[in-house]
Write a protein that holds these residues in place. Structure first.
Motif, PDB file in Angstrom:
ATOM      1  N   SER A 198     -10.347 -22.082 -53.021  1.00 24.55           N
ATOM      2  CA  SER A 198     -10.422 -21.324 -54.269  1.00 24.55           C
ATOM      3  C   SER A 198     -11.203 -20.033 -54.089  1.00 24.55           C
ATOM      4  N   PHE A 199     -12.210 -20.054 -53.202  1.00 23.28           N
ATOM      5  CA  PHE A 199     -13.046 -18.869 -52.994  1.00 23.28           C
ATOM      6  C   PHE A 199     -12.618 -18.057 -51.774  1.00 23.28           C
ATOM      7  N   GLU A 200     -12.002 -18.713 -50.799  1.00 20.82           N
ATOM      8  CA  GLU A 200     -11.558 -18.013 -49.607  1.00 20.82           C
ATOM      9  C   GLU A 200     -10.042 -18.100 -49.511  1.00 20.82           C
ATOM     10  N   PRO A 201      -9.328 -16.967 -49.586  1.00 25.43           N
ATOM     11  CA  PRO A 201      -7.866 -17.006 -49.502  1.00 25.43           C
ATOM     12  C   PRO A 201      -7.405 -17.476 -48.129  1.00 25.43           C
ATOM     13  N   SER A 202      -6.341 -18.230 -48.112  1.00 21.89           N
ATOM     14  CA  SER A 202      -5.805 -18.741 -46.857  1.00 21.89           C
ATOM     15  C   SER A 202      -4.332 -19.045 -47.021  1.00 21.89           C
ATOM     16  N   ASP A 203      -3.665 -19.169 -45.893  1.00 25.41           N
ATOM     17  CA  ASP A 203      -2.244 -19.505 -45.872  1.00 25.41           C
ATOM     18  C   ASP A 203      -2.063 -20.991 -45.666  1.00 25.41           C
ATOM     19  N   GLU A 204      -0.876 -21.471 -46.018  1.00 26.58           N
ATOM     20  CA  GLU A 204      -0.565 -22.879 -45.761  1.00 26.58           C
ATOM     21  C   GLU A 204      -0.542 -23.171 -44.264  1.00 26.58           C
ATOM     22  N   ASN A 205      -0.156 -22.159 -43.461  1.00 30.93           N
ATOM     23  CA  ASN A 205      -0.063 -22.364 -42.019  1.00 30.93           C
ATOM     24  C   ASN A 205      -1.429 -22.412 -41.344  1.00 30.93           C
ATOM     25  N   GLU A 206      -2.485 -22.066 -42.062  1.00 34.44           N
ATOM     26  CA  GLU A 206      -3.817 -22.038 -41.476  1.00 34.44           C
ATOM     27  C   GLU A 206      -4.536 -23.380 -41.574  1.00 34.44           C
ATOM     28  N   PHE A 207      -3.873 -24.382 -42.098  1.00 32.36           N
ATOM     29  CA  PHE A 207      -4.524 -25.686 -42.234  1.00 32.36           C
ATOM     30  C   PHE A 207      -4.826 -26.262 -40.858  1.00 32.36           C
ATOM     31  N   VAL A 208      -6.051 -26.717 -40.684  1.00 28.96           N
ATOM     32  CA  VAL A 208      -6.491 -27.292 -39.415  1.00 28.96           C
ATOM     33  C   VAL A 208      -6.642 -28.802 -39.587  1.00 28.96           C
ATOM     34  N   VAL A 209      -5.990 -29.564 -38.718  1.00 28.99           N
ATOM     35  CA  VAL A 209      -6.097 -31.026 -38.785  1.00 28.99           C
ATOM     36  C   VAL A 209      -7.525 -31.429 -38.416  1.00 28.99           C
ATOM     37  N   PRO A 210      -8.191 -32.238 -39.224  1.00 32.20           N
ATOM     38  CA  PRO A 210      -9.600 -32.563 -38.958  1.00 32.20           C
ATOM     39  C   PRO A 210      -9.744 -33.486 -37.756  1.00 32.20           C
ATOM     40  N   PRO A 211     -10.818 -33.322 -36.996  1.00 26.36           N
ATOM     41  CA  PRO A 211     -11.104 -34.266 -35.900  1.00 26.36           C
ATOM     42  C   PRO A 211     -11.927 -35.443 -36.407  1.00 26.36           C
ATOM     43  N   MET A 212     -11.947 -36.489 -35.612  1.00 26.20           N
ATOM     44  CA  MET A 212     -12.753 -37.665 -35.933  1.00 26.20           C
ATOM     45  C   MET A 212     -14.222 -37.370 -35.658  1.00 26.20           C
ATOM     46  N   ARG A 213     -15.081 -37.703 -36.614  1.00 31.65           N
ATOM     47  CA  ARG A 213     -16.525 -37.514 -36.455  1.00 31.65           C
ATOM     48  C   ARG A 213     -17.127 -38.803 -35.891  1.00 31.65           C
ATOM     49  N   TYR A 214     -17.112 -38.915 -34.573  1.00 30.60           N
ATOM     50  CA  TYR A 214     -17.575 -40.153 -33.943  1.00 30.60           C
ATOM     51  C   TYR A 214     -19.069 -40.376 -34.171  1.00 30.60           C
ATOM     52  N   HIS A 215     -19.861 -39.306 -34.243  1.00 28.04           N
ATOM     53  CA  HIS A 215     -21.295 -39.476 -34.434  1.00 28.04           C
ATOM     54  C   HIS A 215     -21.631 -39.949 -35.845  1.00 28.04           C
ATOM     55  N   ARG A 216     -20.672 -39.944 -36.740  1.00 31.56           N
ATOM     56  CA  ARG A 216     -20.891 -40.424 -38.100  1.00 31.56           C
ATOM     57  C   ARG A 216     -20.449 -41.874 -38.263  1.00 31.56           C
ATOM     58  N   ASP A 217     -19.302 -42.239 -37.711  1.00 29.06           N
ATOM     59  CA  ASP A 217     -18.717 -43.561 -37.956  1.00 29.06           C
ATOM     60  C   ASP A 217     -19.114 -44.601 -36.912  1.00 29.06           C
ATOM     61  N   THR A 218     -19.267 -44.196 -35.660  1.00 30.01           N
ATOM     62  CA  THR A 218     -19.628 -45.164 -34.620  1.00 30.01           C
ATOM     63  C   THR A 218     -20.975 -45.837 -34.895  1.00 30.01           C
ATOM     64  N   PRO A 219     -22.043 -45.099 -35.257  1.00 32.00           N
ATOM     65  CA  PRO A 219     -23.315 -45.787 -35.556  1.00 32.00           C
ATOM     66  C   PRO A 219     -23.216 -46.773 -36.712  1.00 32.00           C
ATOM     67  N   ARG A 220     -22.392 -46.458 -37.714  1.00 30.15           N
ATOM     68  CA  ARG A 220     -22.252 -47.375 -38.853  1.00 30.15           C
ATOM     69  C   ARG A 220     -21.626 -48.692 -38.405  1.00 30.15           C
ATOM     70  N   VAL A 221     -20.580 -48.620 -37.595  1.00 37.36           N
ATOM     71  CA  VAL A 221     -19.919 -49.830 -37.114  1.00 37.36           C
ATOM     72  C   VAL A 221     -20.871 -50.652 -36.239  1.00 37.36           C
ATOM     73  N   LEU A 222     -21.573 -49.981 -35.361  1.00 35.24           N
ATOM     74  CA  LEU A 222     -22.491 -50.691 -34.468  1.00 35.24           C
ATOM     75  C   LEU A 222     -23.658 -51.313 -35.228  1.00 35.24           C
ATOM     76  N   PHE A 223     -24.152 -50.624 -36.260  1.00 31.01           N
ATOM     77  CA  PHE A 223     -25.275 -51.179 -37.010  1.00 31.01           C
ATOM     78  C   PHE A 223     -24.859 -52.423 -37.788  1.00 31.01           C
ATOM     79  N   LEU A 224     -23.662 -52.409 -38.355  1.00 29.18           N
ATOM     80  CA  LEU A 224     -23.194 -53.610 -39.056  1.00 29.18           C
ATOM     81  C   LEU A 224     -22.980 -54.758 -38.070  1.00 29.18           C
ATOM     82  N   GLY A 225     -22.549 -54.424 -36.852  1.00 25.46           N
ATOM     83  CA  GLY A 225     -22.464 -55.459 -35.824  1.00 25.46           C
ATOM     84  C   GLY A 225     -23.823 -56.023 -35.470  1.00 25.46           C
ATOM     85  N   LEU A 226     -24.842 -55.167 -35.411  1.00 24.58           N
ATOM     86  CA  LEU A 226     -26.201 -55.631 -35.150  1.00 24.58           C
ATOM     87  C   LEU A 226     -26.688 -56.558 -36.257  1.00 24.58           C
TER      88      LEU A 226
END
Length: 634
Positions: free
Chosen positions: A444-472
């Protein structure tokens, strides 16, 4: 592997490994340990209408009397779970190691397989860094040496390029104004003409900056050196290059798009100070995080809350309100506070001195894991003042007994934590409401094209610790309060469905570490087992089971010996590829007609994006449709 690389495979294997572990744990915990705990008579419920305070304790090991023979069932269950987890860890480590080799064979030739990073290049009188590198490797690696790229300090130049990117993006989305005859003869410039002049000035400044950075004496005494074969690169990597061990230091090169270029612009003193700063910042964050932990513990203790705030007594006497405050609200506060930890740890890792983004994410993941274990588990278990926590640390002999007393008391809190943090975060990951809202506001604040969409990467440093902590949590409470196990098993079932969909249909890998997250997962599971053993030793000591206590002492020792065996057996594959694997790929490449083109591209693969040719101005139609930087394609 096709959609998310080997890192995606490792993440999903972590979840399937946890599913196997907790399916086995649920069978023993719910059908064996839980009935044994229920038939104990240590705790007697006087008022069966009030189950709020001690209902969970009736299903825990606390319901068994001192020297109860039924405690030997828990003793056998601990040995069974340890043996089962260690067997699974061995097979999973071997599987990931073989997958790493398979992934190496199946992938096409990559620049980082033929390249190493050389640092601390000695200075030579009358010779540039480039000439020194070319002469040294031409003499000592004449049969395999191909080319090199000297690294320059381009931090200031990169900031100019980033500003040019933003301005170019703004110009590109401006609607071009067609000049009528009246506007053609008008002296007043349109906004597009002003943007065009600014772009021309920026382009000129960038060219001047590139020429200045390329001048002799402006280089960093480091270079990316490429070879004609993988075996040649590996030989140069692992062999000392000079009589003086402080010169010609070698390390593996990351993928070209994975290089963290700001690292090279910092001086040695800046990097050294940054590492010290990161240590102090992590300690400060750990101390500050005790504030929400103390708040959470205050909410779980309703009598203390009524004593501190007497005017809330009437409200807290309402059953629904008290259940929400003591049950759901503490976990929600802790979950919200933990949201800020992964971005902070990623930032701290970025200034710590890593040469690539994948190392930054691995470092951030490791920091978040231990931060979560310390601040969520230990700080919650040893609830009290900071002096009490310090006293626990200063008395290491009494830690098992203190854990045996404190950990079972927090079972109800951690069950609520699994539901609020595990279940809700997994469902939030599926719907991705927050990223959608952020993307909508940003567009809404920064104009962009439909072709400029970037597929997001997986944030391993966010999800891996959560899974491991629940395993602990599941391994720790396996014999203490087995009622938590079905909640954790359901979380991993949900996580398997959600994350498999995300890897297949949502995320795209930005870079791949080649499965380097698995050793971190393995070591965390070993720590979980040893923690369970320490709590079990303390528990049997409290229950006056001397023989069981002594028989449990060899268990953590054997677990650590098993970990050392796995480290010696499999870690070399994660450190470097074997010679037979490298030579086999090199022989296959000799008959590949695409290799000459690959070598031509390899010469410039590690060129700093800020040093590549750039064209921002020109005719307006061209400037609005041409790509900004050829580095994005490179």
């Amino acid at each position: 592997m096709e959609s998310s690389g080997l890192d995606g495979v490792v993440f999903m294997r972590m979840i399937t490994f946890s599913l196997k572990v907790f399916l086995f744990a649920v069978i023993i915990g719910i059908f064996v340990l839980l009935p044994v705990n229920c038939f104990g008579d240590q705790l007697i419920v006087i008022d069966y209408a009030d189950w709020s305070s001690n209902s969970l304790d009736l299903f825990s090991v606390a319901n068994l009397k001192v020297r109860s023979p039924w405690l030997w069932v828990h003793f056998g269950a601990i040995y069974l779970l340890t043996a089962f987890v260690c067997c699974l860890l061995y097979f999973e480590f071997r599987y990931i190691a073989l997958k790493r080799i398979e992934y190496f064979h199946s992938s096409k030739a990559q620049p980082h397989q033929f390249t190493i990073l050389v640092r601390n290049i000695p200075s030579s009188d009358g010779s540039s860094v480039s000439d020194t590198v070319d002469r040294f490797f031409g003499e000592n690696h004449s049969s395999t040496y191909l080319s090199h790229v000297v690294i320059h300090r381009t931090s200031k130049l990169r900031s100019i390029v980033d500003q040019a990117k933003k301005l170019y993006k703004k110009v590109k989305h401006k609607k071009p104004v067609t000049k009528t005859p009246m506007r053609f003869f008008s002296r007043k410039d349109t906004p597009e003409d002003q943007y065009e002049r600014v772009l021309q000035e920026m382009e000129q400044n960038i060219r001047l900056g590139q020429a200045e950075v390329s001048a002799p004496g402006k280089e960093v005494r480091a270079a990316f050196v490429s070879f004609k074969s993988r075996y040649g690169a590996a030989t140069a990597l692992h062999m000392p290059q000079s009589i003086n061990p402080t010169y010609w230091l070698t390390e593996p090169a990351p993928e070209p798009h994975d290089v963290h270029w700001p690292f090279f612009s910092a001086s040695f003193m800046q990097k050294w100070l940054a590492k010290i700063l990161v240590v102090f910042a992590c300690l400060l964050l750990t101390i500050l995080f005790l504030v929400p932990v103390v708040l959470v513990q205050g909410l779980t203790n309703l009598p203390a809350l009524e004593f501190m705030f007497p005017f809330l007594t009437l409200i807290l006497s309402m059953k629904v309100v008290s259940q929400i405050i003591t049950g759901y609200l503490p976990s929600l506060i802790l979950q919200t506070s933990l949201k800020v930890v992964p971005p902070i740890m990623e930032f701290l890792s970025s200034i710590q001195g890593h040469i690539c983004h994948s190392d930054i994410q691995k470092s951030a993941c490791n920091k978040v894991i231990w931060f979560t274990i310390w601040n969520v588990f230990f700080a919650t278990v040893f609830s009290g003042s900071a002096f009490y926590k310090l006293a626990v640390i200063l008395d290491p002999k009494g830690i098992p007994v203190k854990l045996a007393v404190a950990v079972p008391a927090q079972a109800s809190f951690f069950i609520a934590y699994v539901v609020t943090t595990g279940w809700t975060d997994t469902l939030t990951e599926l719907f991705r409401v927050v990223p959608f809202m952020v993307s909508y506001i940003k567009r809404s604040f920064e104009p962009s094209d439909e072709n400029e969409f970037v597929v997001p990467p997986m944030r391993y440093h966010r999800d891996t610790p959560r899974v491991l902590f629940l395993g602990l949590l599941g391994i720790t409470y396996f014999f203490l309060a087995p009622l938590i196990l079905p909640f954790i098993l359901f979380y991993f079932c949900l996580a398997y469905i959600v994350y498999r969909n995300q890897f297949m249909n949502v995320y795209a890998p930005k870079f791949d570490t080649g499965g380097m997250f698995w050793p971190m997962i393995h070591y965390t599971m070993i720590f979980s087992l040893v923690l369970m053993h320490a709590i079990a030793i303390g528990l049997f000591a409290l229950k006056k089971m001397e023989l069981a206590t002594y028989l449990l002492v060899p268990l953590p020792v054997c677990t650590l010996l098993f970990n050392e065996f796995c480290r010696k057996r499999f870690m070399p594959i994660f450190t470097a590829y074997p010679a037979e694997v490298l030579t086999k790929r090199d022989k296959e490449d000799r008959n590949d007609p695409r290799m000459p083109e690959f070598y031509d591209n390899l010469v410039s693969a590690y060129q700093d994006p800020a040093m590549l040719p750039l064209r921002l101005s020109g005719s307006r139609s061209d400037s609005l449709t041409s790509p900004l930087l050829s580095s994005t394609e490179v």
